[in-house]
Design an enzyme around this catalytic site. Structure first.
Site, PDB file in Angstrom:
ATOM      1  N   ARG A  94     -16.696 106.362   7.655  1.00  0.00           N
ATOM      2  CA  ARG A  94     -17.099 104.969   7.408  1.00  0.00           C
ATOM      3  C   ARG A  94     -17.448 104.759   5.935  1.00  0.00           C
ATOM      4  NH1 ARG A  94     -23.100 103.781   9.580  1.00  0.00           N
ATOM      5  NH2 ARG A  94     -24.008 105.833   9.357  1.00  0.00           N
ATOM      6  N   LYS A 114     -19.923 101.837   1.879  1.00  0.00           N
ATOM      7  CA  LYS A 114     -20.295 102.517   3.124  1.00  0.00           C
ATOM      8  C   LYS A 114     -20.340 101.452   4.231  1.00  0.00           C
ATOM      9  CE  LYS A 114     -23.786 105.681   4.971  1.00  0.00           C
ATOM     10  NZ  LYS A 114     -24.930 106.535   4.637  1.00  0.00           N
ATOM     11  N   ASP A 126     -16.503 103.225  14.671  1.00  0.00           N
ATOM     12  CA  ASP A 126     -15.956 101.925  14.272  1.00  0.00           C
ATOM     13  C   ASP A 126     -15.876 101.759  12.755  1.00  0.00           C
ATOM     14  OD1 ASP A 126     -18.621 101.743  13.636  1.00  0.00           O
ATOM     15  OD2 ASP A 126     -19.049 100.022  14.928  1.00  0.00           O
ATOM     16  N   GLY A 127     -16.368 102.756  12.020  1.00  0.00           N
ATOM     17  CA  GLY A 127     -16.298 102.681  10.558  1.00  0.00           C
ATOM     18  C   GLY A 127     -17.280 101.686   9.955  1.00  0.00           C
ATOM     19  N   ARG A 177     -22.580 102.332  -2.598  1.00  0.00           N
ATOM     20  CA  ARG A 177     -23.300 103.548  -2.980  1.00  0.00           C
ATOM     21  C   ARG A 177     -22.718 104.075  -4.289  1.00  0.00           C
ATOM     22  NH1 ARG A 177     -24.095 108.262   1.457  1.00  0.00           N
ATOM     23  NH2 ARG A 177     -21.897 108.714   1.234  1.00  0.00           N
ATOM     24  N   ARG A 184     -18.774 117.647  -1.726  1.00  0.00           N
ATOM     25  CA  ARG A 184     -19.816 118.286  -0.903  1.00  0.00           C
ATOM     26  C   ARG A 184     -19.447 119.733  -0.621  1.00  0.00           C
ATOM     27  NH1 ARG A 184     -20.500 113.514   2.621  1.00  0.00           N
ATOM     28  NH2 ARG A 184     -19.348 111.997   1.405  1.00  0.00           N
ATOM     29  N   ASP A 253     -21.901 118.955   5.198  1.00  0.00           N
ATOM     30  CA  ASP A 253     -21.160 117.784   4.690  1.00  0.00           C
ATOM     31  C   ASP A 253     -22.095 116.802   4.001  1.00  0.00           C
ATOM     32  OD1 ASP A 253     -21.847 117.714   7.595  1.00  0.00           O
ATOM     33  OD2 ASP A 253     -21.469 115.582   7.322  1.00  0.00           O
ATOM     34  N   ASN A 254     -23.402 117.008   4.149  1.00  0.00           N
ATOM     35  CA  ASN A 254     -24.350 116.113   3.492  1.00  0.00           C
ATOM     36  C   ASN A 254     -25.033 116.788   2.304  1.00  0.00           C
ATOM     37  OD1 ASN A 254     -23.771 114.064   5.282  1.00  0.00           O
ATOM     38  ND2 ASN A 254     -25.435 114.582   6.669  1.00  0.00           N
TER      39      ASN A 254
END
Ligand code: AMP
Ligand code: MG
Length: 487
Positions: A94, A114, A126-127, A177, A184, A253-254
């Protein structure tokens, strides 16, 4: 449709020059009725963007994803990640990167939407994003920045006019953002697991050029890059711990390569001091509890090191040794930063062997008496009384005596010690009930004044002004706080 460019967009698209497997060109999906809720004028200025133009109908169309600004090349990024320990393919489900804004200072900053609709990596999602969580990210990321912590920033939140369906129907929103990059640990994991060594090498080369030009000429470039990431993360996590920030979802991934905090989902700040504090409703095991964050960071970095093994050395056993050597530095670096920060919080400039015991002694008492973390340091700074259970205890009296003797032993004056404490102990953090209050007014009533006031208070956390007092206390009535992911 490409929009003419009065806003000052100055894009380059270096990410699109990476091997094709790393991204998919993806346009945002238009929304019905964009309405600008908040714009970060100061950030806009540092990016070389005109706030006035961004606020115009045309500017808002861009921030909503309805129009593509000149020079942008929207794409979603591919990556994998360990989510709560389980490895899986992810990618920007998303998010869409519009491009890299080259600022007047010559910096390269990712501009990412985002919540812009589905991408090839959306899986079942749903993105989209809801207004509350996007405003929450705005508040927390800007508070982190003001606290002096490297972080992604928030340029704007636009309400889409479309509903998003979660447990209830919520107003949709798009957050813009801004980050030094969105590379990452998971980006490297993805390439290492499913792609070629050449692609991995290209990713390392790209990362070094973008973030670590100082190691461009290093003999072992992958190793040098790893070392630099470890350095930045050790510093970052020490800063989180020092202000009591709990990320809540430290999946690989974060975790960024740039050393910025990113992905403000179920994060929150700790009130009463307890290393076991967890806010996220999905973190049932406490994997990402406050006290675990440094260990998890080291674990995540070990996954990065693992991904780099083929490039570290031709002989895999030697590669593993090199990786382990680098990873073992994390703990040392982290502790050095953390102790330095803790000493500063106590007004201590130099080092003594007993400092560790002094610091641990205070933390133990805070835990035992369930004292407020931020306010204990504030009270020490201003020589006022903090939580009664702690400050009235005989053991605290004894500790305070030792601490004052310790501060008295250094060359620096009492005044400079107090100044150091003031600069190291925030007056305000984004207290959970204040964040909720601002989001409630914004989402339920369309009243953004509470949010604006909160942002103002949080924008100078070390000022210790009188108007911050009301934002420093936690009402008795605040029960256990919970945060929710993926909304
Ligand atoms: P997070 O834990 O928020 O970083 O999200 C983990 C993964 O889920 C990322 O790949 C996100 O892009 C994806 N994701 C989260 N929410 C949605 C959504 N509503 N639609 C599609 N993908 C999502
Ligand atoms: Mg994420």
């Amino acid at each position: 449709m490409t929009k003419n460019n009065e806003s000052g967009w100055n894009f380059e698209n270096s990410y699109a020059g990476l091997p094709k497997a790393l991204f998919t060109l993806t346009d945002p999906t238009p929304v019905s009725a964009p309405e600008l809720i908040i714009l970060n004028e100061k950030l806009a200025a540092t990016l070389g963007l005109s706030a006035e133009e961004l606020e115009s109908d045309e500017g808002v169309e861009v921030l909503a994803g309805n129009e593509i600004p000149e020079g942008a090349l929207p794409l979603s990024q591919a990556y994998a990640g360990h989510q709560f320990g389980h490895f899986t393919m992810l990618g920007d489900g998303r998010a869409v990167l519009l491009g890299e804004q080259i600022t007047p200072e010559g910096e390269r900053m990712d501009i990412q939407l985002k919540g812009p609709g589905r991408t090839p990596y959306s899986r079942g999602g749903d993105g989209r994003a809801a207004l509350g969580p996007m405003l929450r990210e705005y508040i927390i990321s800007e508070a982190m920045h003001a606290l002096g912590i490297p972080t992604s920033r928030s340029l704007a939140v636009v309400k889409t006019g479309d509903p998003v369906y979660r447990e209830t129907v919520l107003p949709g929103a798009v957050l813009t953002r801004v980050a030094a990059s969105h590379l990452r640990v998971g980006t490297f994991q993805y390439v290492a697991k499913w792609r070629t060594i050449e692609e991995l090498q290209a990713l390392v080369d790209y990362t070094i050029k973008r973030h670590f030009p100082e190691v461009e000429a290093a003999e072992n470039r992958a190793q040098s890059m790893l070392r630099e990431v470890i350095k930045r993360q050790a510093k970052l996590i020490s800063k989180w711990q020092l202000v009591g920030f709990i990320h809540g979802v430290m999946n690989t991934d974060n975790m960024t390569i740039s050393g910025e905090s990113i992905d403000y989902g179920p994060c929150a700040f700790m009130d009463t001091y307890d290393p076991e504090t967890v806010f996220s409703s999905i973190d049932v095991q406490g994997r990402y509890a406050y006290g675990n964050q440094p260990y998890i960071a080291a674990w995540n970095l070990a996954r990065l090191a693992e991904s780099l093994l083929p490039l570290l050395h031709d002989d895999q056993e030697q590669a593993i040794q090199l990786a382990q050597d680098e990873i073992s530095e994390f703990n040392k670096l982290y502790h050095t930063h953390w102790f330095k920060g803790m000493r500063a919080k106590l007004g201590i400039f130099d080092e003594e062997a007993e400092d560790e015991a002094l610091i641990e002694g205070l933390l133990d008492m805070m835990k035992k008496h369930r004292a407020d973390y931020t306010n204990t340091f504030r009270a020490l700074t201003f020589e006022t009384k903090g939580d009664a259970a702690l400050f009235d205890s005989p053991e605290f009296d004894e500790w305070k005596r030792l601490w004052q003797e310790r501060v008295g032993r250094q060359q620096e004056s009492k005044d400079s010690s107090k100044k150091l404490m003031q600069e190291s102990n925030p007056a305000v953090i984004p207290r959970n009930h204040r964040v909720e209050e601002a989001l409630d007014a914004a989402v339920k009533k369309g009243d953004y004044s509470v949010l604006e006031r909160l942002l103002e208070v949080l924008s100078h956390p070390y000022a210790h002004t009188r108007d911050q007092e009301a934002y420093a206390t936690v009402p008795e009535s605040c029960g256990p706080y919970q945060t929710f992911c993926g909304t």
